[in-house]
Design a protein around this motif. Structure first.
Motif, PDB file in Angstrom:
ATOM      1  N   SER A   1      -0.416  -4.715  -0.882  1.00 47.75           N
ATOM      2  CA  SER A   1      -0.765  -3.393  -0.134  1.00 47.75           C
ATOM      3  C   SER A   1       0.221  -2.369  -0.888  1.00 47.75           C
ATOM      4  N   ALA A   2       1.241  -2.838  -1.109  1.00 43.45           N
ATOM      5  CA  ALA A   2       2.247  -1.702  -1.477  1.00 43.45           C
ATOM      6  C   ALA A   2       1.962  -1.031  -2.709  1.00 43.45           C
ATOM      7  N   VAL A   3       1.225  -1.962  -3.607  1.00 45.20           N
ATOM      8  CA  VAL A   3       1.149  -1.610  -5.068  1.00 45.20           C
ATOM      9  C   VAL A   3       0.033  -0.925  -4.760  1.00 45.20           C
ATOM     10  N   ALA A   4      -1.192  -1.219  -4.052  1.00 44.54           N
ATOM     11  CA  ALA A   4      -2.344  -0.277  -4.011  1.00 44.54           C
ATOM     12  C   ALA A   4      -2.003   1.160  -3.375  1.00 44.54           C
ATOM     13  N   ALA A   5      -1.035   1.100  -2.609  1.00 46.74           N
ATOM     14  CA  ALA A   5      -0.604   2.588  -2.023  1.00 46.74           C
ATOM     15  C   ALA A   5       0.009   3.407  -3.251  1.00 46.74           C
ATOM     16  N   MET A   6       0.878   2.656  -3.907  1.00 43.91           N
ATOM     17  CA  MET A   6       1.452   3.241  -5.174  1.00 43.91           C
ATOM     18  C   MET A   6       0.395   3.863  -5.894  1.00 43.91           C
ATOM     19  N   VAL A   7      -0.455   3.167  -6.368  1.00 42.68           N
ATOM     20  CA  VAL A   7      -1.440   3.368  -7.151  1.00 42.68           C
ATOM     21  C   VAL A   7      -2.281   4.507  -6.663  1.00 42.68           C
ATOM     22  N   GLY A   8      -2.750   4.536  -5.489  1.00 44.42           N
ATOM     23  CA  GLY A   8      -3.318   5.555  -4.695  1.00 44.42           C
ATOM     24  C   GLY A   8      -2.710   7.043  -4.561  1.00 44.42           C
ATOM     25  N   ALA A   9      -1.474   6.840  -4.320  1.00 40.01           N
ATOM     26  CA  ALA A   9      -0.584   7.886  -4.176  1.00 40.01           C
ATOM     27  C   ALA A   9      -0.541   8.639  -5.672  1.00 40.01           C
ATOM     28  N   LEU A  10      -0.244   7.922  -6.691  1.00 42.49           N
ATOM     29  CA  LEU A  10      -0.422   8.525  -8.059  1.00 42.49           C
ATOM     30  C   LEU A  10      -1.668   9.306  -8.681  1.00 42.49           C
ATOM     31  N   ASN A  11      -2.630   8.383  -8.311  1.00 38.21           N
ATOM     32  CA  ASN A  11      -3.863   8.839  -8.788  1.00 38.21           C
ATOM     33  C   ASN A  11      -5.011   8.974  -7.825  1.00 38.21           C
ATOM     34  N   PRO A  12      -5.024   9.973  -6.866  1.00 40.30           N
ATOM     35  CA  PRO A  12      -5.810   9.781  -5.659  1.00 40.30           C
ATOM     36  C   PRO A  12      -7.265  10.044  -6.137  1.00 40.30           C
ATOM     37  N   PHE A  13      -7.728  10.350  -7.487  1.00 46.77           N
ATOM     38  CA  PHE A  13      -9.069  10.575  -7.666  1.00 46.77           C
ATOM     39  C   PHE A  13      -9.856   9.171  -7.916  1.00 46.77           C
ATOM     40  N   LEU A  14      -8.774   8.015  -7.968  1.00 42.79           N
ATOM     41  CA  LEU A  14      -9.625   6.735  -8.190  1.00 42.79           C
ATOM     42  C   LEU A  14     -10.051   5.991  -6.986  1.00 42.79           C
ATOM     43  N   PRO A  15     -11.297   5.702  -7.123  1.00 38.08           N
ATOM     44  CA  PRO A  15     -11.997   5.020  -5.800  1.00 38.08           C
ATOM     45  C   PRO A  15     -11.564   3.522  -5.716  1.00 38.08           C
ATOM     46  N   LEU A  16     -11.593   3.198  -4.456  1.00 42.03           N
ATOM     47  CA  LEU A  16     -11.280   1.780  -4.027  1.00 42.03           C
ATOM     48  C   LEU A  16     -11.173   0.814  -5.064  1.00 42.03           C
ATOM     49  N   SER A  17     -12.443   0.723  -5.778  1.00 49.14           N
ATOM     50  CA  SER A  17     -13.051  -0.269  -6.623  1.00 49.14           C
ATOM     51  C   SER A  17     -12.119  -0.010  -7.910  1.00 49.14           C
ATOM     52  N   ASP A  18     -11.564   1.047  -8.534  1.00 51.62           N
ATOM     53  CA  ASP A  18     -11.013   1.383  -9.560  1.00 51.62           C
ATOM     54  C   ASP A  18      -9.714   0.804  -9.304  1.00 51.62           C
ATOM     55  N   ARG A  19      -9.107   0.958  -7.846  1.00 52.10           N
ATOM     56  CA  ARG A  19      -7.658   0.741  -7.661  1.00 52.10           C
ATOM     57  C   ARG A  19      -7.467  -0.908  -7.586  1.00 52.10           C
ATOM     58  N   LEU A  20      -8.594  -1.384  -6.992  1.00 47.18           N
ATOM     59  CA  LEU A  20      -8.501  -2.957  -7.131  1.00 47.18           C
ATOM     60  C   LEU A  20      -8.631  -3.512  -8.546  1.00 47.18           C
ATOM     61  N   ARG A  21      -9.529  -2.876  -9.481  1.00 44.60           N
ATOM     62  CA  ARG A  21      -9.671  -3.284 -10.680  1.00 44.60           C
ATOM     63  C   ARG A  21      -8.253  -3.141 -11.639  1.00 44.60           C
ATOM     64  N   VAL A  22      -7.487  -2.106 -11.364  1.00 48.56           N
ATOM     65  CA  VAL A  22      -6.131  -1.771 -11.865  1.00 48.56           C
ATOM     66  C   VAL A  22      -5.261  -2.916 -11.684  1.00 48.56           C
ATOM     67  N   ILE A  23      -5.261  -3.292 -10.089  1.00 50.20           N
ATOM     68  CA  ILE A  23      -4.285  -4.216  -9.903  1.00 50.20           C
ATOM     69  C   ILE A  23      -4.408  -5.725 -10.374  1.00 50.20           C
ATOM     70  N   LYS A  24      -5.819  -5.910 -10.615  1.00 48.60           N
ATOM     71  CA  LYS A  24      -6.368  -7.178 -10.903  1.00 48.60           C
ATOM     72  C   LYS A  24      -5.979  -7.426 -12.760  1.00 48.60           C
ATOM     73  N   GLN A  25      -6.380  -6.461 -13.248  1.00 52.39           N
ATOM     74  CA  GLN A  25      -6.211  -6.202 -14.592  1.00 52.39           C
ATOM     75  C   GLN A  25      -4.933  -6.175 -15.100  1.00 52.39           C
ATOM     76  N   THR A  26      -3.887  -5.815 -14.411  1.00 47.96           N
ATOM     77  CA  THR A  26      -2.438  -5.508 -14.687  1.00 47.96           C
ATOM     78  C   THR A  26      -1.815  -6.678 -14.267  1.00 47.96           C
ATOM     79  N   ALA A  27      -2.192  -7.536 -13.476  1.00 48.67           N
ATOM     80  CA  ALA A  27      -1.573  -9.060 -12.832  1.00 48.67           C
ATOM     81  C   ALA A  27      -1.316  -9.954 -13.944  1.00 48.67           C
ATOM     82  N   SER A  28      -0.112 -10.466 -14.104  1.00 50.98           N
ATOM     83  CA  SER A  28       0.175 -11.454 -15.158  1.00 50.98           C
ATOM     84  C   SER A  28      -0.488 -12.713 -14.781  1.00 50.98           C
ATOM     85  N   ARG A  29      -1.339 -13.212 -15.544  1.00 48.58           N
ATOM     86  CA  ARG A  29      -2.209 -14.586 -15.265  1.00 48.58           C
ATOM     87  C   ARG A  29      -2.354 -15.435 -16.367  1.00 48.58           C
TER      88      ARG A  29
END
Length: 162
Positions: A1-29
Motif C-alpha cells: 500500500s505504501a508503494v501505491a501511495a507513492m505512485v499515486g502521490a507522484l502521478n495523480p493522473f493515473l487511474p487505479l488500474s494503471d497504478r496496479l499495472r505499474v506495481i505489477k510490471q516493476t516487481a522482480s519476478r
C-alpha cells in the motif's frame, strides 16, 4: 500500500488500474504469478520511475487569433492558420510524452466542423476561401495516445467579405 501511495502521490493522473499495472510490471519476478511470491518482490524505485514516465495528461493546443478578423479581397482569399501546442507534465517531476500530431478543424457558417488537416506543423495555408464566416480550432494528440478534447468555442473566426 505504501508503494501505491507513492505512485499515486507522484502521478495523480493515473487511474487505479494503471497504478496496479505499474506495481505489477516493476516487481522482480520469475515467470509471472507464483504461490510463494505472488507477482514478485516489490521494487518501489522502479515503480516510481515508471509512474513518472506514464503520461495520462492530455496535450493543449490553440489556434493563434489573426490580428484582423475581416478580410477583403477578390472573390476568394488565401488564409494561413497558425497554432501553438504543448504537452504539459502537470508537475515538474513527471515526464510528458510530447505531441505526436495536430488536427485542424474548420466550420463554414452554421455548418458542422470538419477535420481539414492532420500533421505535425504549427501552420497550414488553406486553399482560397470564398466569402463567409469560418471558425477554426485544433486538437492535439500526444505520443502516449492522449487526445485533447474539442473546445466549446472556436479559437479563431475569419470573416471574408467581398
Amino acid at each position: 500500500s505504501a508503494v501505491a501511495a507513492m505512485v499515486g502521490a507522484l502521478n495523480p493522473f493515473l487511474p487505479l488500474s494503471d497504478r496496479l499495472r505499474v506495481i505489477k510490471q516493476t516487481a522482480s519476478r520469475s515467470g509471472g504469478w507464483s504461490f510463494e511470491l505472488g507477482w514478485g518482490i516489490l521494487n518501489a524505485g522502479r515503480a516510481v520511475e515508471l509512474a513518472r514516465r506514464t503520461d495520462r495528461l492530455g496535450p493543449n493546443s490553440r489556434v493563434t487569433p489573426r490580428r484582423g478578423p475581416r478580410l477583403r479581397g477578390a472573390s476568394k482569399v488565401k488564409v494561413r492558420i497558425n497554432w501553438t501546442g504543448s504537452d504539459p507534465a502537470g508537475r515538474a517531476k513527471l515526464i510528458a510524452s510530447g505531441i505526436r500530431s495536430f488536427d485542424l478543424y474548420m466550420k463554414k457558417g452554421s455548418g458542422s466542423y470538419k477535420r481539414i488537416r492532420i500533421g505535425t506543423k504549427f501552420s497550414y495555408a488553406l486553399p482560397k476561401l470564398g466569402r463567409g464566416t469560418y471558425r477554426f480550432y485544433t486538437r492535439a494528440l500526444d505520443r502516449a495516445g492522449n487526445r485533447e478534447p474539442a473546445p466549446r468555442v472556436a479559437d479563431d473566426v475569419v470573416i471574408i467579405k467581398p
